[in-house]
Design an enzyme around this catalytic site. Structure first.
Site, short mmCIF file in Angstrom:
data_model
loop_
_atom_site.label_atom_id
_atom_site.label_comp_id
_atom_site.label_asym_id
_atom_site.label_seq_id
_atom_site.Cartn_x
_atom_site.Cartn_y
_atom_site.Cartn_z
N MET A 30 13.36 22.59 85.70
CA MET A 30 14.36 23.58 86.09
C MET A 30 13.66 24.83 86.64
O MET A 30 14.24 25.91 86.70
CB MET A 30 15.25 23.95 84.90
CG MET A 30 16.05 22.75 84.40
SD MET A 30 17.57 23.16 83.54
CE MET A 30 16.95 24.12 82.18
N LEU A 33 8.12 27.83 86.45
CA LEU A 33 7.04 26.94 86.02
C LEU A 33 5.92 27.69 85.30
O LEU A 33 5.61 28.83 85.62
CB LEU A 33 6.46 26.22 87.25
CG LEU A 33 7.48 25.43 88.06
CD1 LEU A 33 6.80 24.79 89.28
CD2 LEU A 33 8.17 24.36 87.22
N HIS A 34 5.34 27.00 84.32
CA HIS A 34 4.21 27.56 83.57
C HIS A 34 3.20 26.43 83.34
O HIS A 34 3.40 25.31 83.86
CB HIS A 34 4.70 28.16 82.24
CG HIS A 34 5.58 27.24 81.46
ND1 HIS A 34 5.14 26.06 80.92
CD2 HIS A 34 6.91 27.32 81.15
CE1 HIS A 34 6.13 25.46 80.29
NE2 HIS A 34 7.22 26.19 80.43
N GLY A 36 2.67 24.48 81.04
CA GLY A 36 3.24 23.24 80.49
C GLY A 36 3.70 22.31 81.61
O GLY A 36 3.43 21.11 81.60
N HIS A 37 4.40 22.88 82.60
CA HIS A 37 4.85 22.06 83.74
C HIS A 37 3.64 21.56 84.54
O HIS A 37 3.63 20.43 85.02
CB HIS A 37 5.72 22.90 84.68
CG HIS A 37 7.00 23.37 84.08
ND1 HIS A 37 7.22 24.69 83.74
CD2 HIS A 37 8.13 22.72 83.75
CE1 HIS A 37 8.43 24.82 83.24
NE2 HIS A 37 9.00 23.65 83.22
N ASP A 150 10.28 19.15 74.48
CA ASP A 150 11.70 18.77 74.38
C ASP A 150 11.74 17.33 73.86
O ASP A 150 12.07 16.40 74.59
CB ASP A 150 12.37 18.89 75.76
CG ASP A 150 12.41 20.34 76.23
OD1 ASP A 150 13.18 21.11 75.67
OD2 ASP A 150 11.63 20.68 77.14
N LEU A 184 4.57 26.63 74.99
CA LEU A 184 4.95 27.26 76.26
C LEU A 184 6.38 26.84 76.61
O LEU A 184 6.75 25.68 76.45
CB LEU A 184 4.00 26.84 77.38
CG LEU A 184 2.54 27.25 77.22
CD1 LEU A 184 1.76 26.93 78.50
CD2 LEU A 184 2.40 28.73 76.89
N SER A 186 9.79 28.22 79.44
CA SER A 186 10.31 29.21 80.40
C SER A 186 11.09 30.29 79.66
O SER A 186 11.15 31.43 80.10
CB SER A 186 11.20 28.53 81.43
OG SER A 186 10.50 27.48 82.05
N ARG A 187 11.68 29.92 78.52
CA ARG A 187 12.50 30.89 77.77
C ARG A 187 11.64 31.91 77.00
O ARG A 187 12.18 32.92 76.55
CB ARG A 187 13.45 30.17 76.81
CG ARG A 187 14.58 29.45 77.55
CD ARG A 187 15.66 28.93 76.62
NE ARG A 187 16.82 28.49 77.34
CZ ARG A 187 17.12 27.22 77.65
NH1 ARG A 187 16.30 26.25 77.27
NH2 ARG A 187 18.21 26.92 78.32
#
Ligand code: PAF
Length: 282
Positions: A30, A33-34, A36-37, A150, A184, A186-187
């Protein structure tokens, strides 16, 4: 990197890869990006010749009182990161391409969707399963990569892909963490500095509970202690639970276990999970 916003263009680009006999991996995101992505992108490059990353803030997986409107949108920064990482296609469908007028289909996975975040966020996993099936049908990847952060989402997608014979490999990638252990997300960008300091209580409480359970301690007492520690740190809990890592049902001695938590600090809802060896459980 090609940036594509229309389905016909996506199909044409993927058809060229297929014609060349190349394997295609999809990383659904979504955006915002960080690292983790980017770990998902790196894993995708190891599993395929071509990597497609999708960015779509999916309205169907947000509840009416959730953060859809304020969810961070960083298209330019995201696109730069992906291009530098060697991604082949950035798939950026507008909402009317994803959900055209008259869209009426809902994909619902029972069982694994119903507990934990499924109970705390009604309809969330239907929204995830619906958009992920669309992404799978649009890209038709050989492999798709999802973060273990997740964990329940990963279980839902695995179940759906197996049940619907989607014919792709669903690959989970280990959670990336800050130096202090916070997963990590995004939130995390929503966290006030004082809440960011307190947030570390979440991975620490999970780690301590997992160690106690692995050493043969009473699991319910370990979970109760984790809940107390997190509440004392300022969290308002949705759940802290031990489950079977595959079914997300009741844990069983000798099978892989997973400890999952969701809780709010300030106005930010965080989730995390870690594996637990259940050889000494029960
Ligand atoms: O994990 C996410 O970012 C989203 O839930 C996903 C898988 C991209 C579906 O919208």
């Amino acid at each position: 990197m090609q940036t594509v916003r229309q389905l016909a263009d996506l199909r044409e680009a993927i058809a060229a890869f297929r014609k060349a006999g190349e394997r295609v991996a999809l990383v659904p995101t979504m955006g915002a990006l960080h690292a983790g992505h980017m770990a998902l992108v790196e894993a995708a490059k190891r599993h395929a010749d071509r990597v497609v990353v999708s960015i779509f803030v999916n309205p169907k997986q947000f509840g009416p009182n959730e953060d859809f409107a304020q969810y961070p949108r960083k298209e330019l920064a995201d696109s730069t990161m992906l291009s530098k990482a060697g991604v082949d296609i950035l798939w950026l469908p507008p909402v009317e391409v994803m959900y055209p007028a008259g869209f009426a289909t809902n994909v619902s996975v029972s069982g694994v969707s119903e507990t934990l975040d499924g109970a705390a966020r009604p309809g969330h996993f239907d929204g995830v399963a619906t958009v992920v099936s669309k992404l799978f049908n649009q890209v038709r990847p050989d492999a798709a990569l999802f973060g273990e952060k997740d964990f329940q989402q990963l279980a839902v997608v695995r179940r759906m892909a197996a049940d619907l014979d989607m014919g792709l490999e669903v690959i989970g990638v280990v959670t990336q963490r800050d130096d202090d252990g916070l997963a990590l997300s995004s939130r995390n960008a929503y966290l006030l500095p004082e809440d960011r300091v307190k947030a570390v209580a979440l991975p620490r409480a999970l780690g301590a509970a997992a160690r106690a359970i692995e050493e043969g301690g009473d699991a319910q007492a370990a979970l109760a202690h984790a809940r107390d520690v997190m509440t004392a740190a300022g969290f308002v809990l949705d759940y802290v639970e031990l489950v079977d890592a595959e079914t997300l049902g009741a844990p069983e001695k000798g099978r892989p276990g997973r400890l999952l938590a969701a809780a709010r600090i300030g106005t930010t809802r965080l989730i995390d999970n870690i594996p637990v060896n259940l050889n000494n459980y029960g």
